[in-house]
Design a protein around this motif. Structure first.
Motif, PDB file in Angstrom:
ATOM      1  N   LYS A 268     -29.646  -4.479  -7.847  1.00 60.38           N
ATOM      2  CA  LYS A 268     -28.364  -5.116  -8.155  1.00 60.38           C
ATOM      3  C   LYS A 268     -28.492  -6.592  -7.810  1.00 60.38           C
ATOM      4  O   LYS A 268     -29.045  -6.943  -6.764  1.00 60.38           O
ATOM      5  N   GLU A 269     -27.964  -7.445  -8.656  1.00 61.99           N
ATOM      6  CA  GLU A 269     -28.033  -8.884  -8.404  1.00 61.99           C
ATOM      7  C   GLU A 269     -27.272  -9.247  -7.131  1.00 61.99           C
ATOM      8  O   GLU A 269     -27.797  -9.945  -6.266  1.00 61.99           O
ATOM      9  N   ALA A 270     -26.040  -8.838  -7.013  1.00 63.97           N
ATOM     10  CA  ALA A 270     -25.227  -8.967  -5.796  1.00 63.97           C
ATOM     11  C   ALA A 270     -25.086 -10.393  -5.273  1.00 63.97           C
ATOM     12  O   ALA A 270     -24.848 -10.576  -4.082  1.00 63.97           O
ATOM     13  N   THR A 271     -25.214 -11.394  -6.120  1.00 60.49           N
ATOM     14  CA  THR A 271     -25.085 -12.772  -5.626  1.00 60.49           C
ATOM     15  C   THR A 271     -23.651 -13.108  -5.232  1.00 60.49           C
ATOM     16  O   THR A 271     -23.433 -13.941  -4.362  1.00 60.49           O
ATOM     17  N   GLY A 272     -22.677 -12.434  -5.828  1.00 65.08           N
ATOM     18  CA  GLY A 272     -21.281 -12.696  -5.499  1.00 65.08           C
ATOM     19  C   GLY A 272     -20.687 -11.697  -4.527  1.00 65.08           C
ATOM     20  O   GLY A 272     -19.480 -11.648  -4.333  1.00 65.08           O
ATOM     21  N   GLY A 273     -21.510 -10.875  -3.924  1.00 69.26           N
ATOM     22  CA  GLY A 273     -21.037  -9.835  -3.022  1.00 69.26           C
ATOM     23  C   GLY A 273     -21.502  -8.478  -3.499  1.00 69.26           C
ATOM     24  O   GLY A 273     -22.297  -8.363  -4.431  1.00 69.26           O
ATOM     25  N   VAL A 274     -20.996  -7.445  -2.864  1.00 71.29           N
ATOM     26  CA  VAL A 274     -21.406  -6.087  -3.199  1.00 71.29           C
ATOM     27  C   VAL A 274     -20.809  -5.695  -4.554  1.00 71.29           C
ATOM     28  O   VAL A 274     -19.597  -5.717  -4.721  1.00 71.29           O
ATOM     29  N   PRO A 275     -21.649  -5.336  -5.517  1.00 70.04           N
ATOM     30  CA  PRO A 275     -21.124  -4.901  -6.817  1.00 70.04           C
ATOM     31  C   PRO A 275     -20.440  -3.542  -6.701  1.00 70.04           C
ATOM     32  O   PRO A 275     -20.909  -2.670  -5.965  1.00 70.04           O
ATOM     33  N   LYS A 276     -19.348  -3.362  -7.422  1.00 76.71           N
ATOM     34  CA  LYS A 276     -18.633  -2.084  -7.389  1.00 76.71           C
ATOM     35  C   LYS A 276     -19.530  -0.930  -7.827  1.00 76.71           C
ATOM     36  O   LYS A 276     -19.428   0.177  -7.308  1.00 76.71           O
ATOM     37  N   SER A 277     -20.429  -1.187  -8.761  1.00 79.47           N
ATOM     38  CA  SER A 277     -21.314  -0.123  -9.258  1.00 79.47           C
ATOM     39  C   SER A 277     -22.298   0.362  -8.195  1.00 79.47           C
ATOM     40  O   SER A 277     -22.886   1.434  -8.340  1.00 79.47           O
ATOM     41  N   ALA A 278     -22.477  -0.389  -7.123  1.00 77.05           N
ATOM     42  CA  ALA A 278     -23.394   0.039  -6.054  1.00 77.05           C
ATOM     43  C   ALA A 278     -22.904   1.339  -5.424  1.00 77.05           C
ATOM     44  O   ALA A 278     -23.713   2.186  -5.030  1.00 77.05           O
ATOM     45  N   TYR A 279     -21.598   1.517  -5.342  1.00 76.84           N
ATOM     46  CA  TYR A 279     -21.058   2.715  -4.714  1.00 76.84           C
ATOM     47  C   TYR A 279     -21.284   3.951  -5.586  1.00 76.84           C
ATOM     48  O   TYR A 279     -21.499   5.050  -5.084  1.00 76.84           O
ATOM     49  N   GLU A 280     -21.253   3.782  -6.899  1.00 78.73           N
ATOM     50  CA  GLU A 280     -21.590   4.875  -7.808  1.00 78.73           C
ATOM     51  C   GLU A 280     -23.056   5.277  -7.612  1.00 78.73           C
ATOM     52  O   GLU A 280     -23.392   6.458  -7.624  1.00 78.73           O
TER      53      GLU A 280
ATOM     54  N   PHE B 232     -30.487  -5.133  -3.189  1.00 76.69           N
ATOM     55  CA  PHE B 232     -29.604  -6.248  -3.546  1.00 76.69           C
ATOM     56  C   PHE B 232     -30.398  -7.545  -3.526  1.00 76.69           C
ATOM     57  O   PHE B 232     -31.193  -7.772  -2.617  1.00 76.69           O
ATOM     58  N   GLY B 233     -30.133  -8.403  -4.530  1.00 75.86           N
ATOM     59  CA  GLY B 233     -30.790  -9.703  -4.593  1.00 75.86           C
ATOM     60  C   GLY B 233     -31.849  -9.767  -5.679  1.00 75.86           C
ATOM     61  O   GLY B 233     -32.637 -10.709  -5.741  1.00 75.86           O
ATOM     62  N   VAL B 234     -31.840  -8.766  -6.560  1.00 74.47           N
ATOM     63  CA  VAL B 234     -32.786  -8.719  -7.673  1.00 74.47           C
ATOM     64  C   VAL B 234     -31.995  -8.484  -8.956  1.00 74.47           C
ATOM     65  O   VAL B 234     -31.166  -7.578  -9.034  1.00 74.47           O
ATOM     66  N   LYS B 235     -32.262  -9.303  -9.941  1.00 79.12           N
ATOM     67  CA  LYS B 235     -31.595  -9.196 -11.239  1.00 79.12           C
ATOM     68  C   LYS B 235     -32.532  -8.499 -12.220  1.00 79.12           C
ATOM     69  O   LYS B 235     -33.708  -8.837 -12.306  1.00 79.12           O
TER      70      LYS B 235
ATOM     71  N   GLY C 136     -32.378 -13.471  -4.769  1.00 82.21           N
ATOM     72  CA  GLY C 136     -31.962 -13.631  -3.380  1.00 82.21           C
ATOM     73  C   GLY C 136     -30.451 -13.532  -3.230  1.00 82.21           C
ATOM     74  O   GLY C 136     -29.719 -13.336  -4.196  1.00 82.21           O
ATOM     75  N   LEU C 137     -30.002 -13.681  -1.995  1.00 84.59           N
ATOM     76  CA  LEU C 137     -28.579 -13.563  -1.666  1.00 84.59           C
ATOM     77  C   LEU C 137     -28.117 -14.788  -0.900  1.00 84.59           C
ATOM     78  O   LEU C 137     -28.830 -15.283  -0.028  1.00 84.59           O
ATOM     79  N   ARG C 138     -26.916 -15.268  -1.222  1.00 87.92           N
ATOM     80  CA  ARG C 138     -26.370 -16.442  -0.525  1.00 87.92           C
ATOM     81  C   ARG C 138     -26.028 -16.140   0.924  1.00 87.92           C
ATOM     82  O   ARG C 138     -26.274 -16.939   1.806  1.00 87.92           O
ATOM     83  N   ASP C 139     -25.435 -14.987   1.153  1.00 87.12           N
ATOM     84  CA  ASP C 139     -25.004 -14.622   2.505  1.00 87.12           C
ATOM     85  C   ASP C 139     -25.375 -13.165   2.777  1.00 87.12           C
ATOM     86  O   ASP C 139     -24.508 -12.281   2.769  1.00 87.12           O
ATOM     87  N   PRO C 140     -26.661 -12.898   3.001  1.00 84.90           N
ATOM     88  CA  PRO C 140     -27.095 -11.505   3.171  1.00 84.90           C
ATOM     89  C   PRO C 140     -26.418 -10.780   4.328  1.00 84.90           C
ATOM     90  O   PRO C 140     -26.148  -9.582   4.239  1.00 84.90           O
ATOM     91  N   ASP C 141     -26.107 -11.490   5.401  1.00 87.69           N
ATOM     92  CA  ASP C 141     -25.473 -10.842   6.545  1.00 87.69           C
ATOM     93  C   ASP C 141     -24.086 -10.312   6.178  1.00 87.69           C
ATOM     94  O   ASP C 141     -23.731  -9.188   6.523  1.00 87.69           O
ATOM     95  N   ALA C 142     -23.306 -11.118   5.468  1.00 88.24           N
ATOM     96  CA  ALA C 142     -21.966 -10.678   5.063  1.00 88.24           C
ATOM     97  C   ALA C 142     -22.045  -9.520   4.073  1.00 88.24           C
ATOM     98  O   ALA C 142     -21.267  -8.563   4.165  1.00 88.24           O
ATOM     99  N   ILE C 143     -23.007  -9.573   3.158  1.00 90.03           N
ATOM    100  CA  ILE C 143     -23.134  -8.520   2.153  1.00 90.03           C
ATOM    101  C   ILE C 143     -23.538  -7.200   2.808  1.00 90.03           C
ATOM    102  O   ILE C 143     -22.942  -6.155   2.532  1.00 90.03           O
ATOM    103  N   GLN C 144     -24.532  -7.230   3.691  1.00 88.72           N
ATOM    104  CA  GLN C 144     -24.948  -5.977   4.332  1.00 88.72           C
ATOM    105  C   GLN C 144     -23.835  -5.421   5.205  1.00 88.72           C
ATOM    106  O   GLN C 144     -23.624  -4.217   5.251  1.00 88.72           O
ATOM    107  N   SER C 145     -23.110  -6.285   5.891  1.00 86.62           N
ATOM    108  CA  SER C 145     -22.016  -5.827   6.742  1.00 86.62           C
ATOM    109  C   SER C 145     -20.921  -5.167   5.909  1.00 86.62           C
ATOM    110  O   SER C 145     -20.435  -4.081   6.251  1.00 86.62           O
ATOM    111  N   ASP C 146     -20.537  -5.810   4.815  1.00 86.01           N
ATOM    112  CA  ASP C 146     -19.507  -5.268   3.928  1.00 86.01           C
ATOM    113  C   ASP C 146     -19.949  -3.919   3.357  1.00 86.01           C
ATOM    114  O   ASP C 146     -19.203  -2.938   3.380  1.00 86.01           O
TER     115      ASP C 146
END
Length: 147
Positions: free
Chosen positions: A24-36, A51-54, A64-74
């Motif tokens: 999942k690209e996930a550059t803007g945060g956790v994609p909704k489809s990740a939960y599926e 996350f971080g691969v298109k 890559g990810l802009r804020d990996p810590d916030a994304i993994q935490s979320d």
């Protein structure tokens, strides 16, 4: 399932998305489809969510990810939320640096047979998914009954 280290990830990125590997690209945060995808992996044979691969036209680009810590935490917090998932999974998380970019890898285990199907709340209801080839598919009533 093998451990996801840098070399293993690079090897997988030379292949295709399949029944145990999803990016999942996930550059803007956790994609909704990740939960599926979590539901699908948990209801089949487990898998790696990265996350971080298109992915585009069968090719993977590490963005890559802009804020990996916030994304993994979320993401990890949501996985433990009973309002989002029918059961808690013991997901293993890891970050990997590729050149100057960070990607996150999550090892999604197969759910215990008594916890299947693992359902996710989406679009106002509880839904269960299965992984078929490289895609997440909504369970039909017969598939859910087999669990």
């Amino acid at each position: 399932m093998t451990t996801m280290d840098r070399d293993t990830l690079l090897e997988r990125l030379r292949g295709i998305e399949w029944d145990d590997f999803e990016v999942k690209e996930a550059t803007g945060g956790v994609p909704k489809s990740a939960y599926e995808t979590v539901s699908a992996f948990a209801n089949t044979s487990g898998g790696w969510l990265v996350f971080g691969v298109k992915e585009s036209k069968g090719r993977f680009d590490v963005v890559g990810l802009r804020d990996p810590d916030a994304i993994q935490s979320d993401f990890l917090t949501t996985l433990r939320t009973p309002e989002k998932f029918s059961h808690i999974l013991d997901v293993k998380a890891r970050w990997i640096r590729l050149d100057d970019r960070i990607v996150l890898t999550f090892q999604i285990p197969t759910a215990n047979r008594f916890d299947r199907p693992l359902r996710v709340r989406a679009s106002g209801g509880w839904r269960a998914y299965v992984r078929v080839g490289g895609g997440d598919h909504l369970c039909n009533p017969r598939e859910e009954a087999r669990f």
